[in-house]
Design a protein around this motif. Structure first.
Motif, PDB file in Angstrom:
ATOM      1  N   ALA A  94      42.159  46.473  32.219  1.00 17.09           N
ATOM      2  CA  ALA A  94      42.211  45.458  31.167  1.00 17.09           C
ATOM      3  C   ALA A  94      41.239  45.775  30.034  1.00 17.09           C
ATOM      4  O   ALA A  94      40.174  46.357  30.246  1.00 17.09           O
ATOM      5  CB  ALA A  94      41.885  44.087  31.754  1.00 17.09           C
ATOM      6  N   LEU A  95      41.620  45.362  28.845  1.00 10.60           N
ATOM      7  CA  LEU A  95      40.792  45.536  27.650  1.00 10.60           C
ATOM      8  C   LEU A  95      39.754  44.420  27.558  1.00 10.60           C
ATOM      9  O   LEU A  95      40.037  43.267  27.888  1.00 10.60           O
ATOM     10  CB  LEU A  95      41.687  45.513  26.413  1.00 10.60           C
ATOM     11  CG  LEU A  95      41.014  45.782  25.078  1.00 10.60           C
ATOM     12  CD1 LEU A  95      40.706  47.270  24.929  1.00 10.60           C
ATOM     13  CD2 LEU A  95      41.920  45.315  23.933  1.00 10.60           C
ATOM     14  N   GLY A  96      38.574  44.749  27.105  1.00  8.74           N
ATOM     15  CA  GLY A  96      37.524  43.752  26.881  1.00  8.74           C
ATOM     16  C   GLY A  96      36.387  44.395  26.122  1.00  8.74           C
ATOM     17  O   GLY A  96      36.609  45.155  25.201  1.00  8.74           O
ATOM     18  N   TRP A  97      35.170  44.109  26.546  1.00 14.85           N
ATOM     19  CA  TRP A  97      34.019  44.783  25.946  1.00 14.85           C
ATOM     20  C   TRP A  97      32.842  44.773  26.904  1.00 14.85           C
ATOM     21  O   TRP A  97      32.824  44.049  27.907  1.00 14.85           O
ATOM     22  CB  TRP A  97      33.625  44.160  24.609  1.00 14.85           C
ATOM     23  CG  TRP A  97      33.445  42.671  24.589  1.00 14.85           C
ATOM     24  CD1 TRP A  97      32.355  41.948  24.974  1.00 14.85           C
ATOM     25  CD2 TRP A  97      34.407  41.714  24.122  1.00 14.85           C
ATOM     26  NE1 TRP A  97      32.569  40.609  24.786  1.00 14.85           N
ATOM     27  CE2 TRP A  97      33.826  40.434  24.255  1.00 14.85           C
ATOM     28  CE3 TRP A  97      35.700  41.817  23.601  1.00 14.85           C
ATOM     29  CZ2 TRP A  97      34.480  39.260  23.894  1.00 14.85           C
ATOM     30  CZ3 TRP A  97      36.351  40.647  23.245  1.00 14.85           C
ATOM     31  CH2 TRP A  97      35.759  39.394  23.384  1.00 14.85           C
ATOM     32  N   GLY A  98      31.886  45.608  26.578  1.00 10.55           N
ATOM     33  CA  GLY A  98      30.628  45.634  27.311  1.00 10.55           C
ATOM     34  C   GLY A  98      29.505  45.495  26.305  1.00 10.55           C
ATOM     35  O   GLY A  98      29.529  46.121  25.246  1.00 10.55           O
ATOM     36  N   TYR A  99      28.531  44.639  26.612  1.00  4.17           N
ATOM     37  CA  TYR A  99      27.415  44.487  25.679  1.00  4.17           C
ATOM     38  C   TYR A  99      26.094  44.750  26.394  1.00  4.17           C
ATOM     39  O   TYR A  99      25.974  44.587  27.614  1.00  4.17           O
ATOM     40  CB  TYR A  99      27.431  43.107  25.002  1.00  4.17           C
ATOM     41  CG  TYR A  99      27.017  41.943  25.872  1.00  4.17           C
ATOM     42  CD1 TYR A  99      25.679  41.520  25.920  1.00  4.17           C
ATOM     43  CD2 TYR A  99      27.946  41.231  26.629  1.00  4.17           C
ATOM     44  CE1 TYR A  99      25.294  40.435  26.697  1.00  4.17           C
ATOM     45  CE2 TYR A  99      27.576  40.155  27.406  1.00  4.17           C
ATOM     46  CZ  TYR A  99      26.241  39.758  27.436  1.00  4.17           C
ATOM     47  OH  TYR A  99      25.853  38.693  28.225  1.00  4.17           O
ATOM     48  N   ASN A 100      25.110  45.175  25.610  1.00  5.02           N
ATOM     49  CA  ASN A 100      23.783  45.480  26.145  1.00  5.02           C
ATOM     50  C   ASN A 100      22.997  44.188  26.259  1.00  5.02           C
ATOM     51  O   ASN A 100      22.602  43.582  25.247  1.00  5.02           O
ATOM     52  CB  ASN A 100      23.073  46.472  25.211  1.00  5.02           C
ATOM     53  CG  ASN A 100      21.759  46.959  25.788  1.00  5.02           C
ATOM     54  OD1 ASN A 100      20.906  46.157  26.148  1.00  5.02           O
ATOM     55  ND2 ASN A 100      21.567  48.274  25.840  1.00  5.02           N
ATOM     56  N   THR A 101      22.769  43.730  27.481  1.00  2.00           N
ATOM     57  CA  THR A 101      22.127  42.429  27.708  1.00  2.00           C
ATOM     58  C   THR A 101      20.686  42.404  27.203  1.00  2.00           C
ATOM     59  O   THR A 101      20.197  41.357  26.769  1.00  2.00           O
ATOM     60  CB  THR A 101      22.159  42.070  29.205  1.00  2.00           C
ATOM     61  OG1 THR A 101      21.538  43.126  29.965  1.00  2.00           O
ATOM     62  CG2 THR A 101      23.590  41.888  29.697  1.00  2.00           C
ATOM     63  N   GLU A 102      20.011  43.534  27.244  1.00  2.00           N
ATOM     64  CA  GLU A 102      18.618  43.581  26.775  1.00  2.00           C
ATOM     65  C   GLU A 102      18.541  43.409  25.263  1.00  2.00           C
ATOM     66  O   GLU A 102      17.697  42.670  24.750  1.00  2.00           O
ATOM     67  CB  GLU A 102      17.967  44.894  27.202  1.00  2.00           C
ATOM     68  CG  GLU A 102      17.764  44.999  28.709  1.00  2.00           C
ATOM     69  CD  GLU A 102      17.219  46.349  29.151  1.00  2.00           C
ATOM     70  OE1 GLU A 102      17.136  47.273  28.306  1.00  2.00           O
ATOM     71  OE2 GLU A 102      16.885  46.479  30.342  1.00  2.00           O
ATOM     72  N   ILE A 103      19.441  44.086  24.538  1.00  2.82           N
ATOM     73  CA  ILE A 103      19.472  43.943  23.074  1.00  2.82           C
ATOM     74  C   ILE A 103      19.810  42.511  22.696  1.00  2.82           C
ATOM     75  O   ILE A 103      19.168  41.915  21.808  1.00  2.82           O
ATOM     76  CB  ILE A 103      20.492  44.921  22.455  1.00  2.82           C
ATOM     77  CG1 ILE A 103      19.984  46.362  22.567  1.00  2.82           C
ATOM     78  CG2 ILE A 103      20.786  44.568  20.999  1.00  2.82           C
ATOM     79  CD1 ILE A 103      20.967  47.409  22.067  1.00  2.82           C
ATOM     80  N   PHE A 104      20.808  41.937  23.363  1.00  4.13           N
ATOM     81  CA  PHE A 104      21.219  40.568  23.041  1.00  4.13           C
ATOM     82  C   PHE A 104      20.093  39.577  23.334  1.00  4.13           C
ATOM     83  O   PHE A 104      19.879  38.632  22.556  1.00  4.13           O
ATOM     84  CB  PHE A 104      22.496  40.205  23.806  1.00  4.13           C
ATOM     85  CG  PHE A 104      23.753  40.537  23.058  1.00  4.13           C
ATOM     86  CD1 PHE A 104      24.625  39.553  22.648  1.00  4.13           C
ATOM     87  CD2 PHE A 104      24.062  41.865  22.744  1.00  4.13           C
ATOM     88  CE1 PHE A 104      25.784  39.860  21.946  1.00  4.13           C
ATOM     89  CE2 PHE A 104      25.216  42.185  22.045  1.00  4.13           C
ATOM     90  CZ  PHE A 104      26.081  41.187  21.638  1.00  4.13           C
ATOM     91  N   LYS A 105      19.357  39.800  24.416  1.00  7.94           N
ATOM     92  CA  LYS A 105      18.247  38.903  24.760  1.00  7.94           C
ATOM     93  C   LYS A 105      17.113  39.044  23.740  1.00  7.94           C
ATOM     94  O   LYS A 105      16.561  38.044  23.252  1.00  7.94           O
ATOM     95  CB  LYS A 105      17.738  39.228  26.161  1.00  7.94           C
ATOM     96  CG  LYS A 105      16.665  38.266  26.661  1.00  7.94           C
ATOM     97  CD  LYS A 105      16.257  38.605  28.089  1.00  7.94           C
ATOM     98  CE  LYS A 105      15.169  37.648  28.572  1.00  7.94           C
ATOM     99  NZ  LYS A 105      14.732  37.973  29.955  1.00  7.94           N
ATOM    100  N   GLN A 106      16.753  40.282  23.423  1.00  7.04           N
ATOM    101  CA  GLN A 106      15.667  40.535  22.471  1.00  7.04           C
ATOM    102  C   GLN A 106      15.956  39.942  21.095  1.00  7.04           C
ATOM    103  O   GLN A 106      15.068  39.409  20.426  1.00  7.04           O
ATOM    104  CB  GLN A 106      15.433  42.043  22.325  1.00  7.04           C
ATOM    105  CG  GLN A 106      14.769  42.706  23.518  1.00  7.04           C
ATOM    106  CD  GLN A 106      14.895  44.224  23.475  1.00  7.04           C
ATOM    107  OE1 GLN A 106      15.328  44.800  22.470  1.00  7.04           O
ATOM    108  NE2 GLN A 106      14.535  44.882  24.581  1.00  7.04           N
ATOM    109  N   LYS A 107      17.213  40.015  20.662  1.00  5.03           N
ATOM    110  CA  LYS A 107      17.571  39.560  19.315  1.00  5.03           C
ATOM    111  C   LYS A 107      18.090  38.128  19.292  1.00  5.03           C
ATOM    112  O   LYS A 107      18.406  37.595  18.225  1.00  5.03           O
ATOM    113  CB  LYS A 107      18.605  40.515  18.707  1.00  5.03           C
ATOM    114  CG  LYS A 107      18.049  41.933  18.537  1.00  5.03           C
ATOM    115  CD  LYS A 107      18.979  42.815  17.749  1.00  5.03           C
ATOM    116  CE  LYS A 107      18.368  44.192  17.520  1.00  5.03           C
ATOM    117  NZ  LYS A 107      19.241  45.082  16.732  1.00  5.03           N
ATOM    118  N   GLY A 108      18.169  37.509  20.474  1.00  5.04           N
ATOM    119  CA  GLY A 108      18.583  36.114  20.546  1.00  5.04           C
ATOM    120  C   GLY A 108      20.046  35.865  20.262  1.00  5.04           C
ATOM    121  O   GLY A 108      20.437  34.783  19.819  1.00  5.04           O
TER     122      GLY A 108
END
Length: 341
Positions: free
Chosen positions: A129-143
């Protein structure tokens, strides 16, 4: 003297046989999956068969373009893996050979359906299936808020934080384009893609490259097949995979024998071999977490399951049609590619 002559004749006969075996014992293969699984498949096959595999790794779009360019004088025998749409396009253009494998009855319905819809010129080997993956550390650091829907990817704070491949070279990106068109309608899908372009830092050549960049911290998020995101998580990277809330498309990774293949029989040997349950069960050892097409193959515990994802009824026949595909890609080039950041 007689012994010498006899020995010479025997040696000549042996050399001739060896030469014939060598000539018959080759397979020219395009692999359109990740290089790790490509090399594992190549190695496993060569261990099990007296056939040398000359392998080239390409994205799905590149593989299709190569096979089309060589149609009058094929240099490739078999095209393994990559999204199903370009395989279906190649089938409809008469670039691939009809073959009904004796393994067909062992396959999942979606894999058999792929074969039937192409006139048995391609077959499903895996799905994802199509979706995405995101970097949880970057998202946490940048809010940043976790993006769970396609709409969330348009958030202004994600400007320059997203990568996706170019649909001309990547089957993954073409699946994303065709999925959005089926979810939203064509005009609205292109409005969405224009808005998304503001947040895209790079359109890559390879479909899995965006999430690898996210894993390395070079970007925040990659739009990819979910199993490619899971592969990064399994390697210890801070990547979380997401299935979009509005629904998503999926791929049927496929396999096709090239029409006029020089090593036709060897192509059929690989074809049948790669559909076996033990071969498909080995894919997880290369961090390849798709759903296998053989019903008896082991499903990796990490593999995103279709039953847990809101899937659209992806129209493989329509979006694998050469004219429909060409029209969508030309519109993408005009409206997105030409103004890409």
């Amino acid at each position: 003297m007689r012994l010498t002559i006899l020995s010479t004749l025997l040696f000549a006969g042996t050399s001739l046989s060896a030469g014939s075996a060598l000539a018959a014992g080759e397979l020219n293969l395009i692999c359109a999956a990740d290089v790790v699984i490509c090399e594992q498949m190549q190695g496993d096959f060569q261990k099990a068969h007296d056939i040398k595999v000359n392998m080239v790794r390409m994205s799905s779009g590149e593989a299709y373009a190569k096979i089309r360019a060589e149609a009058r004088n094929p240099k490739t025998d078999l095209w393994w893996a990559g999204t199903g749409d370009p395989h279906l396009q190649a089938a409809s253009e008469g670039l691939t050979e009809e073959y009904k494998s004796p393994m067909l009855d062992q396959l999942q319905d979606w894999a058999k359906s792929q074969a039937e819809s192409s006139g048995f010129k391609t077959v499903g080997v895996y799905a994802g299936a199509l979706g995405w993956g995101y970097n949880t550390e970057i998202f946490k650091q940048k809010g940043y808020k976790e993006p769970t829907c396609w709409a969330d990817l348009l958030a202004p704070e994600l400007k320059g934080e997203i990568q996706v491949a170019n649909p001309n070279s990547s089957g993954t990106a073409y699946t994303a384009l065709a999925s959005l068109v089926q979810i939203m309608g064509e005009d609205k899908a292109f409005e969405y893609l224009k808005a998304l372009n503001a947040n895209i830092s790079q359109y890559t050549k390879s479909g899995s490259a965006p999430v690898k960049a996210a894993a390395r911290g070079e970007t925040g998020l990659g739009i990819v097949f979910m199993h490619d995101a899971v592969a990064q998580t399994s390697e210890g990277f801070a990547v979380k995979s997401i299935a979009p809330c509005e629904g998503t498309g999926y791929e049927i990774g496929s396999m096709s024998i090239v029409k006029g293949a020089r090593n036709m029989e060897n192509a059929k040997v690989w074809y049948d071999w790669s559909l076996k349950p033990d071969v498909q069960s080995r894919m997880k050892d290369a961090k390849s977490f798709q759903l296998p097409s053989n019903k008896s193959a082991e499903i990796p515990k990490e593999a995103p399951r279709f039953e847990d994802i809101k899937l659209i009824d992806y129209d493989f026949k329509t979006y694998g049609d050469p004219e429909r595909r060409k029209a969508l890609l030309e519109r993408w080039d005009r409206e997105i590619g030409a103004v890409a950041n």
